[in-house]
Design a protein around this motif. Sequence first.
Motif, mmCIF file in Angstrom:
data_model
loop_
_atom_site.group_PDB
_atom_site.id
_atom_site.type_symbol
_atom_site.label_atom_id
_atom_site.label_comp_id
_atom_site.label_asym_id
_atom_site.label_seq_id
_atom_site.Cartn_x
_atom_site.Cartn_y
_atom_site.Cartn_z
ATOM 1 N N UNK A 101 43.901 41.832 50.244
ATOM 2 C CA UNK A 101 44.987 42.040 49.302
ATOM 3 C C UNK A 101 44.920 41.192 48.054
ATOM 4 N N UNK A 102 43.877 40.402 47.902
ATOM 5 C CA UNK A 102 43.728 39.569 46.707
ATOM 6 C C UNK A 102 43.476 40.475 45.495
ATOM 7 N N UNK A 103 44.342 40.369 44.494
ATOM 8 C CA UNK A 103 44.190 41.204 43.294
ATOM 9 C C UNK A 103 43.918 40.334 42.064
ATOM 10 N N UNK A 104 43.384 39.145 42.282
ATOM 11 C CA UNK A 104 43.107 38.229 41.176
ATOM 12 C C UNK A 104 42.108 38.848 40.205
ATOM 13 N N UNK A 105 42.348 38.627 38.916
ATOM 14 C CA UNK A 105 41.399 39.129 37.914
ATOM 15 C C UNK A 105 40.071 38.393 38.000
ATOM 16 N N UNK A 106 40.103 37.184 38.560
ATOM 17 C CA UNK A 106 38.859 36.437 38.696
ATOM 18 C C UNK A 106 37.989 37.022 39.801
ATOM 19 N N UNK A 107 38.612 37.580 40.833
ATOM 20 C CA UNK A 107 37.842 38.261 41.868
ATOM 21 C C UNK A 107 37.142 39.480 41.276
ATOM 22 N N UNK A 108 37.863 40.238 40.469
ATOM 23 C CA UNK A 108 37.245 41.393 39.806
ATOM 24 C C UNK A 108 36.107 40.947 38.895
ATOM 25 N N UNK A 140 40.816 38.971 56.338
ATOM 26 C CA UNK A 140 39.737 38.656 55.411
ATOM 27 C C UNK A 140 38.929 39.916 55.117
ATOM 28 N N UNK A 141 38.782 40.228 53.854
ATOM 29 C CA UNK A 141 37.971 41.367 53.426
ATOM 30 C C UNK A 141 36.567 40.877 53.085
ATOM 31 N N UNK A 142 35.569 41.541 53.638
ATOM 32 C CA UNK A 142 34.183 41.120 53.428
ATOM 33 C C UNK A 142 33.322 42.293 52.999
ATOM 34 N N UNK A 186 36.848 37.400 50.868
ATOM 35 C CA UNK A 186 38.051 36.923 50.188
ATOM 36 C C UNK A 186 39.265 37.362 50.998
ATOM 37 N N UNK A 187 40.427 36.857 50.655
ATOM 38 C CA UNK A 187 41.630 37.223 51.379
ATOM 39 C C UNK A 187 41.976 38.695 51.151
ATOM 40 N N UNK A 210 36.991 32.259 47.512
ATOM 41 C CA UNK A 210 35.878 33.163 47.793
ATOM 42 C C UNK A 210 34.920 32.469 48.743
ATOM 43 N N UNK A 211 34.184 33.271 49.495
ATOM 44 C CA UNK A 211 33.159 32.706 50.353
ATOM 45 C C UNK A 211 31.892 33.533 50.291
#
Length: 319
Positions: free
Chosen positions: A275-282, A155-157, A272-273, A143-144
């Motif tokens: 297509x990132x589907x990490x539960x931590x991103x959510x 990159x999705x922002x 974040x990247x 993450x940034x």
Amino acid sequence: MDLRQLRYFAAVARERNFTRAAEILNIAQPPLSRQIQLLEEELGVTLIVRKSRPLKLTDAGRLFHEQALQVLGRVDQMKDATRRVGLNRNRVLSIGFVASTLYGGLPSLVRKLRRSAPELDIQLLEMLSIQQVAALKEGRIDLGFGRLKHGDPNISSTVLREERLVAALPQDTALARDSGPMPLAALSGQKLIVYPKEPRPSFADQILNLLQDEAVRPSEVLEVREIQTALGLVAADSGICIIPASARQMRSDVLYRLIEGPRAVSPVILSHREGDVSRYLDLVKRLIRDMYAENPAWLEASNVGAPIARAPDADTADD
């Protein structure tokens, strides 16, 4: 094509010189040159313009370099994650941030994240906004939190909020005698300090572009590497610096005035990247919404209107 060739090519592309790349890789130059040649033969395209000094990448070379860095970053990330699982260590979540976000919501967010996911090993890495884009693509961070909009499709922002800008003023300057909001035009003819000096584009360019659009011409512009240096020079009566409002906590020996105008803002951006589907991103997005809903003092003092609480759901790319 193998990972060794990708690492060799990445070193040559970074150094723009076969000799220096060979020294860094601890191999002789002829085998390095041969491996790059074999890579070009396999791909059927020229990657490097060898006649130029320093070496230049072709259009195909630039594309291949970008993709190679992503592959190598993912491999390193995979190796580290595998080791941690094998050794029963925690999952790593690496977060890049620009320094000014430490004076806004980032510390509170990280505390909430540690409580909500104690299994995470959270790594905080200070890096400029433009560096975060490369680090995300290479897999060095997950993450940034930055301030620079970009158009990279990988990159999705999401703009989380627009933060007010303030002028940091020496205590004895005439502009410091008034505590009310200050028009940008007041900076005409003043010595301005901007940061960071490099790499560019950066927050410095946001400020310089804002002044240019408003036809505000400082008498002189001094570029420094970081916000701490900039505010130290303001305290030494060496000029005026424009900073995000939350960073007013950094020094108490300078005076601050909000800058007037709807464009006198700086975005806080979560990246974040794609297509990132990490539960931590959510989880991070949910915690951000919760944090904004609490309306902490730092948010009320620095935000323009209400925070964009829906933004973490939107994944809206900055084009």
